[in-house]
Design an enzyme around this catalytic site. Structure first.
Site, PDB file in Angstrom:
ATOM      1  N   HIS A 327      -3.180 -11.011   5.171  1.00 39.22           N
ATOM      2  CA  HIS A 327      -1.938 -10.511   4.589  1.00 39.22           C
ATOM      3  C   HIS A 327      -0.913 -11.586   4.220  1.00 39.22           C
ATOM      4  O   HIS A 327       0.065 -11.293   3.533  1.00 39.22           O
ATOM      5  CB  HIS A 327      -1.298  -9.549   5.598  1.00 39.22           C
ATOM      6  N   LYS A 404      -2.632  15.338  -4.108  1.00 44.15           N
ATOM      7  CA  LYS A 404      -1.591  15.287  -5.140  1.00 44.15           C
ATOM      8  C   LYS A 404      -1.541  16.568  -5.962  1.00 44.15           C
ATOM      9  O   LYS A 404      -0.467  17.013  -6.377  1.00 44.15           O
ATOM     10  CB  LYS A 404      -1.852  14.104  -6.080  1.00 44.15           C
ATOM     11  N   PHE A 411       3.624  22.486  -5.335  1.00 42.24           N
ATOM     12  CA  PHE A 411       4.856  22.483  -4.547  1.00 42.24           C
ATOM     13  C   PHE A 411       6.004  21.757  -5.245  1.00 42.24           C
ATOM     14  O   PHE A 411       7.161  21.906  -4.860  1.00 42.24           O
ATOM     15  CB  PHE A 411       4.610  21.842  -3.175  1.00 42.24           C
ATOM     16  N   ASP A 416       4.141  11.051  -2.110  1.00 41.71           N
ATOM     17  CA  ASP A 416       4.424  10.044  -1.087  1.00 41.71           C
ATOM     18  C   ASP A 416       5.491  10.531  -0.126  1.00 41.71           C
ATOM     19  O   ASP A 416       5.355  10.405   1.094  1.00 41.71           O
ATOM     20  CB  ASP A 416       4.861   8.733  -1.741  1.00 41.71           C
ATOM     21  N   TYR A 438       9.180   2.621   8.965  1.00 45.83           N
ATOM     22  CA  TYR A 438       9.110   1.681   7.840  1.00 45.83           C
ATOM     23  C   TYR A 438       8.082   2.118   6.829  1.00 45.83           C
ATOM     24  O   TYR A 438       6.967   2.493   7.186  1.00 45.83           O
ATOM     25  CB  TYR A 438       8.747   0.296   8.383  1.00 45.83           C
ATOM     26  N   THR A 451       8.010  -7.273  -0.756  1.00 50.28           N
ATOM     27  CA  THR A 451       8.367  -5.913  -0.360  1.00 50.28           C
ATOM     28  C   THR A 451       9.791  -5.867   0.175  1.00 50.28           C
ATOM     29  O   THR A 451      10.354  -6.878   0.588  1.00 50.28           O
ATOM     30  CB  THR A 451       7.442  -5.373   0.740  1.00 50.28           C
TER      31      THR A 451
END
Length: 615
Positions: A327, A404, A411, A416, A438, A451
């Site tokens: 990462h 989705k 809905f 997300d 987070y 980010t």
């Protein structure tokens, strides 16, 4: 990229930088700089984010701390310093170096299970041979590598706007190098290192992907992999990859121990570190979703891995496959694109070995020289890694026919935000409290953006969660509150993605305090620490080719929750530690099931009532 002369070397020169003149980087000069938010925007936004956690008295104390920070002039002085830093960093951003250092390279805990992440691919029933799948993945991966190296790859875009491509220079032919007090990324010339590293039985092999000026075909890669497996399964050799599983300081010292007095070891490490990517051919045959996820996450206690490589494909003997990403210099979106390319461009036609070249040299095994100190270091590293892994819990849940399509179209809710609210409801069902949560907001629309923290808990989310546990609240009101909660969440994530979040700004201000300056009360206020400690760390990477993905929790008293919202699937992967905090990944996963079922029932009932009212 056209074939070039094979110039592989076992002693590549680190410090290579790409030309950055092709299509992939064409928009870099036009990308906007990461903004420094205004104090008058950040301060009230910060107060709103801490309000849901605090009593009236605690909130008043926090407001006083913030007021002191602003009224004394400390905030304005730090803001001026931060703006000056931003002006000085025109070629990157005011945050980039800090974030790489403090969040990743300077982090000393093992990258697995605490930093690296994995993707689990769906089963591909077109392959009956695991090596055929592996060869096809490598072949597709090399094609993507070519376009990244010659920079013909299109930059990623959002709504037509290009994203920063800086992380692509750290995707291939690179490696994280352990060093005290902080690691660093080593980059190598890809045209001098046209090879991959293959791991089998804990033994590494260097496999050139070009021979006599021509790239290996998929069939030739298959044949080479078969030769590697045959050779490795009959070998006993030092499995030094386990050293990369250790605390970064331990690994740095043991890496020095490996190369001291051994040019063979130095060259072997350079071969691995400079290779395009790593392919791990595991002899395991995981069956259950949990077993599959765990094997991708940490392998068989780390023996068939080199955890510092940014990109590692993993293929098991039963044909299951996935990926692990390191990462430090890349977030998930570039590797998601890479994996999506490999999965969608894989060649599943039958392997035909008749046209392969017969003069291909066998892949070279990298046999390390060891002594008593190295053997002891490997034994100790194994024991520490096993202890870390054995206390990790992992539990996965997947809903089929619930994704989705229903969430967005039926809905009318952001998928997300919906998935995030289910996490809040599930955690509250289990623990009866709210904690700092987070979600990363991508800031790659800015030069060297990575980010920003999306603060998930809001007054609106708390109100909705409590309504779901209050039998007296009508379903219509619950649905209304959910709309408000998901709307508030989507708004904050959008602001964070535009560089207008709370956490990176406050982090930057705090970093610019001088050693002799008193820490402002805003940073000593308990609310600041509590609300910026991620007891729930979440992330959404949705891909139709994945059946699982995840990483470890970021604090000992917290959960890691990876999720995907695909067209007709909703998946959660939950991790936590077995320790004195008494968390339970399986229990939270079950509560996610309960939350998803309850919420769907509420919204379905409301929709039915609206339909009846129209009749």
């Amino acid at each position: 990229m056209a074939p070039v002369k094979n110039t592989n070397t076992t002693t590549p020169q680190a410090g290579f930088k790409p030309a950055m003149k092709g299509k992939l980087y064409a928009s870099q000069a036009q990308l906007p700089k990461l903004p420094v938010p205004k104090l008058e925007d950040t301060i009230p936004k910060y107060l709103r984010t801490i309000e849901p956690f605090l009593t009236k008295e605690e909130l008043e104390n926090s407001k006083q701390a913030v007021q002191e920070f602003v009224s004394t002039g400390v905030a304005n002085e730090l803001q001026k310093r931060l703006e000056a830093r931003a002006a000085e960093h025109q070629d990157s951003s005011w945050l980039y170096e800090w974030w790489n250092e403090y969040a990743y390279l300077g982090y000393r805990d093992p990258v697995v299970p605490y930093v690296s992440y994995y993707y689990g691919y769906k089963d591909d029933y077109r392959f009956v041979d695991s090596l055929a799948r592996a060869a096809s993945m490598v072949s597709a991966g090399v094609e993507f590598w070519k376009s990244a190296v010659d920079e013909s790859l299109e930059p990623e875009k959002i709504k037509g706007a290009p994203l920063c491509s800086i992380s692509y220079q750290y995707m291939f032919n690179t490696c994280r190098i352990p060093k005290i007090p902080s690691d660093y990324p080593a980059q190598y010339d890809p045209l001098q290192n046209q090879k991959i590293t293959v791991a089998r039985n804990g033994i590494f092999f260097t496999l050139p992907i070009i021979h006599d000026g021509k790239y290996l075909t998929r069939e030739e890669i298959y044949n080479q992999l078969a030769r590697i497996v045959e050779k490795a399964d009959g070998m006993v050799a030092p499995q030094v990859g386990i050293l990369s599983s250790d605390n970064r300081d331990n690994w740095a010292q043991n890496r020095d121990l490996l190369i001291q007095g051994s040019e063979i070891n130095r060259a072997n490490l350079a071969d691995i570190e400079s290779s395009i990517f790593l392919l791990c051919l595991d002899s395991d045959k995981p069956v259950t979703q949990t077993e599959f996820s765990r094997r991708l996450w940490h392998g068989n206690y780390g023996f068939n891995r080199f955890f510092d490589k940014p990109c590692q494909f993993i293929v098991f003997d039963n044909g299951k496959a996935g990926f692990m990403g390191e990462h430090s210099m890349m977030d998930g979106t570039p590797t998601l694109r890479f994996n999506d390319y490999v999965s969608s461009n894989i060649d599943s036609s039958p392997i035909d070995l008749s046209p392969i070249r017969t003069d291909l040299p066998a892949a070279k095994p990298l046999i390390f020289e060891t002594n008593a100190k190295i053997v002891r270091a490997m034994t100790d590293a194994q024991a520490r890694f096993k202890a870390e892994i054995d206390k990790q819990q992992l539990s996965s849940v997947m809903f089929h026919g619930y994704g989705k399509q229903i969430i967005s179209k039926t809905f009318g809710i952001s998928p997300d935000a919906y998935a995030q609210m289910l996490i809040q409801l599930a955690y509250y069902k289990l623990h009866r409290r709210f904690v700092g949560t987070y979600e990363p907001a991508q800031t790659r629309k800015f030069l060297c953006g990575r980010t920003e923290a999306g603060r998930v808990v809001s007054n609106e989310s708390v109100a909705w969660v409590k309504s779901m546990l209050d039998p007296s609240v009508p379903n219509a009101e619950r649905a209304r509150l959910l709309t408000l909660a998901t709307g508030a969440h989507a708004k904050y994530l959008s602001e964070a993605g535009n560089g207008q979040g709370v956490d990176r700004h406050l982090f930057g201000l705090k970093q610019l305090l001088k050693q002799d300056e008193k820490t402002p009360s805003i940073f000593t206020d308990p609310a600041y620490k509590f609300t910026s400690t991620w007891a729930i760390s979440t992330s959404n990477l949705s891909n139709e080719y994945f059946t699982s993905w995840g990483w470890g929790e970021v604090v000992p008293h917290g959960y890691g929750v990876a999720y995907s919202v695909n067209k007709d699937e909703l998946m959660y992967n939950v991790t936590c530690q077995t320790n004195e905090h008494n968390l339970n990944a399986a229990n939270l996963a079950q509560c996610l099931v309960d939350a998803a079922v309850q919420t769907k029932a509420v919204l379905t009932a409301v929709a039915l009532e609206k339909t009846k009212a129209k009749l």
